[in-house]
Motif scaffolding. Structure first.
Motif, PDB file in Angstrom:
ATOM      1  N   ASP A  66     -68.211  -0.161 -33.895  1.00  0.00           N
ATOM      2  CA  ASP A  66     -69.075  -1.280 -33.517  1.00  0.00           C
ATOM      3  C   ASP A  66     -68.297  -2.570 -33.749  1.00  0.00           C
ATOM      4  O   ASP A  66     -67.667  -2.744 -34.799  1.00  0.00           O
ATOM      5  N   ILE A  67     -68.356  -3.472 -32.773  1.00  0.00           N
ATOM      6  CA  ILE A  67     -67.636  -4.742 -32.866  1.00  0.00           C
ATOM      7  C   ILE A  67     -68.621  -5.885 -32.649  1.00  0.00           C
ATOM      8  O   ILE A  67     -69.367  -5.894 -31.653  1.00  0.00           O
ATOM      9  N   THR A  68     -68.646  -6.827 -33.557  1.00  0.00           N
ATOM     10  CA  THR A  68     -69.446  -8.037 -33.423  1.00  0.00           C
ATOM     11  C   THR A  68     -68.544  -9.241 -33.669  1.00  0.00           C
ATOM     12  O   THR A  68     -67.505  -9.123 -34.313  1.00  0.00           O
ATOM     13  N   GLY A  69     -68.975 -10.407 -33.151  1.00  0.00           N
ATOM     14  CA  GLY A  69     -68.169 -11.587 -33.421  1.00  0.00           C
ATOM     15  C   GLY A  69     -68.315 -12.664 -32.378  1.00  0.00           C
ATOM     16  O   GLY A  69     -69.318 -12.723 -31.638  1.00  0.00           O
ATOM     17  N   HIS A  70     -67.313 -13.497 -32.281  1.00  0.00           N
ATOM     18  CA  HIS A  70     -67.319 -14.702 -31.458  1.00  0.00           C
ATOM     19  C   HIS A  70     -67.587 -14.367 -29.984  1.00  0.00           C
ATOM     20  O   HIS A  70     -66.930 -13.516 -29.385  1.00  0.00           O
ATOM     21  N   GLN A  71     -68.602 -15.048 -29.408  1.00  0.00           N
ATOM     22  CA  GLN A  71     -68.984 -14.925 -28.001  1.00  0.00           C
ATOM     23  C   GLN A  71     -69.484 -13.534 -27.631  1.00  0.00           C
ATOM     24  O   GLN A  71     -69.522 -13.193 -26.445  1.00  0.00           O
ATOM     25  N   LEU A  72     -69.883 -12.753 -28.594  1.00  0.00           N
ATOM     26  CA  LEU A  72     -70.488 -11.440 -28.321  1.00  0.00           C
ATOM     27  C   LEU A  72     -71.979 -11.528 -28.607  1.00  0.00           C
ATOM     28  O   LEU A  72     -72.401 -11.579 -29.765  1.00  0.00           O
ATOM     29  N   ASP A  73     -72.785 -11.564 -27.542  1.00  0.00           N
ATOM     30  CA  ASP A  73     -74.228 -11.647 -27.722  1.00  0.00           C
ATOM     31  C   ASP A  73     -74.801 -10.354 -28.284  1.00  0.00           C
ATOM     32  O   ASP A  73     -75.756 -10.371 -29.055  1.00  0.00           O
ATOM     33  N   GLN A  74     -74.206  -9.230 -27.908  1.00  0.00           N
ATOM     34  CA  GLN A  74     -74.624  -7.916 -28.378  1.00  0.00           C
ATOM     35  C   GLN A  74     -73.417  -7.190 -28.956  1.00  0.00           C
ATOM     36  O   GLN A  74     -72.296  -7.369 -28.472  1.00  0.00           O
ATOM     37  N   PRO A  75     -73.613  -6.377 -29.987  1.00  0.00           N
ATOM     38  CA  PRO A  75     -72.477  -5.619 -30.536  1.00  0.00           C
ATOM     39  C   PRO A  75     -71.889  -4.680 -29.482  1.00  0.00           C
ATOM     40  O   PRO A  75     -72.612  -4.085 -28.680  1.00  0.00           O
ATOM     41  N   LEU A  76     -70.579  -4.583 -29.481  1.00  0.00           N
ATOM     42  CA  LEU A  76     -69.916  -3.573 -28.653  1.00  0.00           C
ATOM     43  C   LEU A  76     -69.971  -2.244 -29.395  1.00  0.00           C
ATOM     44  O   LEU A  76     -69.439  -2.128 -30.498  1.00  0.00           O
ATOM     45  N   LYS A 118     -66.475   2.234 -42.770  1.00  0.00           N
ATOM     46  CA  LYS A 118     -65.568   1.163 -43.169  1.00  0.00           C
ATOM     47  C   LYS A 118     -65.847  -0.077 -42.334  1.00  0.00           C
ATOM     48  O   LYS A 118     -66.298   0.008 -41.195  1.00  0.00           O
ATOM     49  N   THR A 119     -65.568  -1.243 -42.909  1.00  0.00           N
ATOM     50  CA  THR A 119     -65.719  -2.495 -42.178  1.00  0.00           C
ATOM     51  C   THR A 119     -64.521  -3.399 -42.429  1.00  0.00           C
ATOM     52  O   THR A 119     -63.957  -3.406 -43.538  1.00  0.00           O
ATOM     53  N   TYR A 120     -64.125  -4.140 -41.398  1.00  0.00           N
ATOM     54  CA  TYR A 120     -62.968  -5.030 -41.465  1.00  0.00           C
ATOM     55  C   TYR A 120     -63.250  -6.277 -40.627  1.00  0.00           C
ATOM     56  O   TYR A 120     -63.978  -6.202 -39.621  1.00  0.00           O
ATOM     57  N   ASP A 121     -62.661  -7.386 -41.028  1.00  0.00           N
ATOM     58  CA  ASP A 121     -62.724  -8.613 -40.243  1.00  0.00           C
ATOM     59  C   ASP A 121     -61.370  -8.837 -39.591  1.00  0.00           C
ATOM     60  O   ASP A 121     -60.345  -8.912 -40.283  1.00  0.00           O
ATOM     61  N   LEU A 122     -61.362  -8.945 -38.272  1.00  0.00           N
ATOM     62  CA  LEU A 122     -60.125  -9.110 -37.522  1.00  0.00           C
ATOM     63  C   LEU A 122     -60.033 -10.523 -36.959  1.00  0.00           C
ATOM     64  O   LEU A 122     -61.029 -11.057 -36.431  1.00  0.00           O
ATOM     65  N   TYR A 123     -58.852 -11.101 -37.062  1.00  0.00           N
ATOM     66  CA  TYR A 123     -58.586 -12.446 -36.548  1.00  0.00           C
ATOM     67  C   TYR A 123     -57.382 -12.352 -35.605  1.00  0.00           C
ATOM     68  O   TYR A 123     -56.231 -12.576 -36.008  1.00  0.00           O
ATOM     69  N   PRO A 124     -57.613 -12.037 -34.351  1.00  0.00           N
ATOM     70  CA  PRO A 124     -56.493 -11.784 -33.430  1.00  0.00           C
ATOM     71  C   PRO A 124     -55.695 -13.031 -33.071  1.00  0.00           C
ATOM     72  O   PRO A 124     -54.539 -12.910 -32.658  1.00  0.00           O
ATOM     73  N   GLY A 165     -63.520  -4.738 -24.711  1.00  0.00           N
ATOM     74  CA  GLY A 165     -64.644  -5.488 -24.172  1.00  0.00           C
ATOM     75  C   GLY A 165     -64.872  -6.844 -24.804  1.00  0.00           C
ATOM     76  O   GLY A 165     -65.819  -7.546 -24.438  1.00  0.00           O
ATOM     77  N   VAL A 166     -64.021  -7.241 -25.746  1.00  0.00           N
ATOM     78  CA  VAL A 166     -64.153  -8.547 -26.390  1.00  0.00           C
ATOM     79  C   VAL A 166     -63.667  -9.623 -25.407  1.00  0.00           C
ATOM     80  O   VAL A 166     -62.595  -9.478 -24.801  1.00  0.00           O
ATOM     81  N   PRO A 220     -61.049 -17.201 -33.972  1.00  0.00           N
ATOM     82  CA  PRO A 220     -62.282 -16.399 -33.860  1.00  0.00           C
ATOM     83  C   PRO A 220     -62.224 -15.140 -34.712  1.00  0.00           C
ATOM     84  O   PRO A 220     -61.174 -14.511 -34.857  1.00  0.00           O
ATOM     85  N   LYS A 221     -63.382 -14.798 -35.257  1.00  0.00           N
ATOM     86  CA  LYS A 221     -63.496 -13.641 -36.145  1.00  0.00           C
ATOM     87  C   LYS A 221     -64.284 -12.531 -35.456  1.00  0.00           C
ATOM     88  O   LYS A 221     -65.308 -12.786 -34.812  1.00  0.00           O
ATOM     89  N   TYR A 222     -63.802 -11.277 -35.623  1.00  0.00           N
ATOM     90  CA  TYR A 222     -64.490 -10.107 -35.083  1.00  0.00           C
ATOM     91  C   TYR A 222     -64.592  -9.054 -36.187  1.00  0.00           C
ATOM     92  O   TYR A 222     -63.584  -8.664 -36.782  1.00  0.00           O
ATOM     93  N   THR A 223     -65.816  -8.651 -36.446  1.00  0.00           N
ATOM     94  CA  THR A 223     -66.066  -7.646 -37.478  1.00  0.00           C
ATOM     95  C   THR A 223     -66.109  -6.268 -36.837  1.00  0.00           C
ATOM     96  O   THR A 223     -66.885  -6.036 -35.897  1.00  0.00           O
ATOM     97  N   VAL A 224     -65.278  -5.372 -37.329  1.00  0.00           N
ATOM     98  CA  VAL A 224     -65.194  -4.001 -36.819  1.00  0.00           C
ATOM     99  C   VAL A 224     -65.761  -3.050 -37.862  1.00  0.00           C
ATOM    100  O   VAL A 224     -65.352  -3.083 -39.029  1.00  0.00           O
TER     101      VAL A 224
END
Length: 219
Positions: free
Chosen positions: A44-54, A105-111, A150-151, A91-95
């Protein structure tokens, strides 16, 4: 006296053989029974400009799940305690990695962080495992990997292979690919053969002991 001993010998031998056969058949049935498959892994991916989790699942989008897992599976036991300044992270994306419907597991990604992609691993994990919080340099292809999943990120010059990596997986390999391979089948067959050999050794030893006892009593 000899007849009684012979009858006892025959009875004991029959019990030993029957027991051994039952054990062998039970073991064969257990080995032949298919192992329960683990539910598909997911991301599951949530974060910047994502209205719904991927919500990516290995049974429908295995390539994307594997690519995202590859971004974090190599992380070591400890990372840097201090990361870049907040203004440099981008931008931050939580995986969140899942097995079935269970977050593990959960991680914060900053591409797009300055100086290269970064990964932050929180100490508090969904599976309640003991983990040290830390910052890590991410793989160079993080942005393109997330974009392929899909981000909404602009296309980068990075490729979908290579980058920093190495280490252990955070999701069991069988969860990503539940089909048993040939090595597993050969291992099961080897264990079954060893079990049968062990049963035959027990039967032989039992019969030899009984024969020795009969010989001593008939002297």
């Amino acid at each position: 006296m000899v007849r009684k001993v012979r009858r006892l010998l025959a009875a004991v031998a029959g019990v030993v053989v029957a027991t051994a056969c039952s054990l062998a058949l039970a073991a064969a049935a257990a080995q032949a029974a298919p192992k329960p498959k683990l539910p598909p892994a997911g991301v599951d991916i949530t974060g910047h400009q994502l209205d719904q989790p991927l919500q990516l699942r290995a049974d429908t989008r295995p390539a994307e799940v594997n690519m995202v897992v590859d971004q974090v599976e190599w992380l070591g036991a400890s990372g840097q305690q201090r990361g870049p300044a907040a203004k440099d992270l981008g931008p931050k994306y939580t995986v969140v990695l899942l097995i079935g419907d269970n977050p593990m597991k959960t991680y914060d990604l900053y591409p797009l962080a300055k100086g290269g992609p970064r990964v932050y691993r929180p100490a508090k994990q969904p599976d309640l495992s003991k983990t040290r919080a830390g910052w890590f340099f991410g793989r160079l292809n993080m942005s393109e990997t997330l974009r392929a999943a899909g981000v909404p990120l602009e296309r980068q010059l990075d490729t979908l292979s290579g980058g920093i990596g190495g280490g252990e997986r955070v999701i069991p390999e069988e969860a990503l690919d539940p089909v048993q391979d040939i090595d597993d089948a050969l291992g099961e067959l080897q264990r079954l053969l060893l079990l049968n050999v062990g049963v035959m050794v027990v039967i032989t030893a039992g019969l030899a002991g009984i024969a020795l006892l009969v010989r001593r009593r008939t002297r």
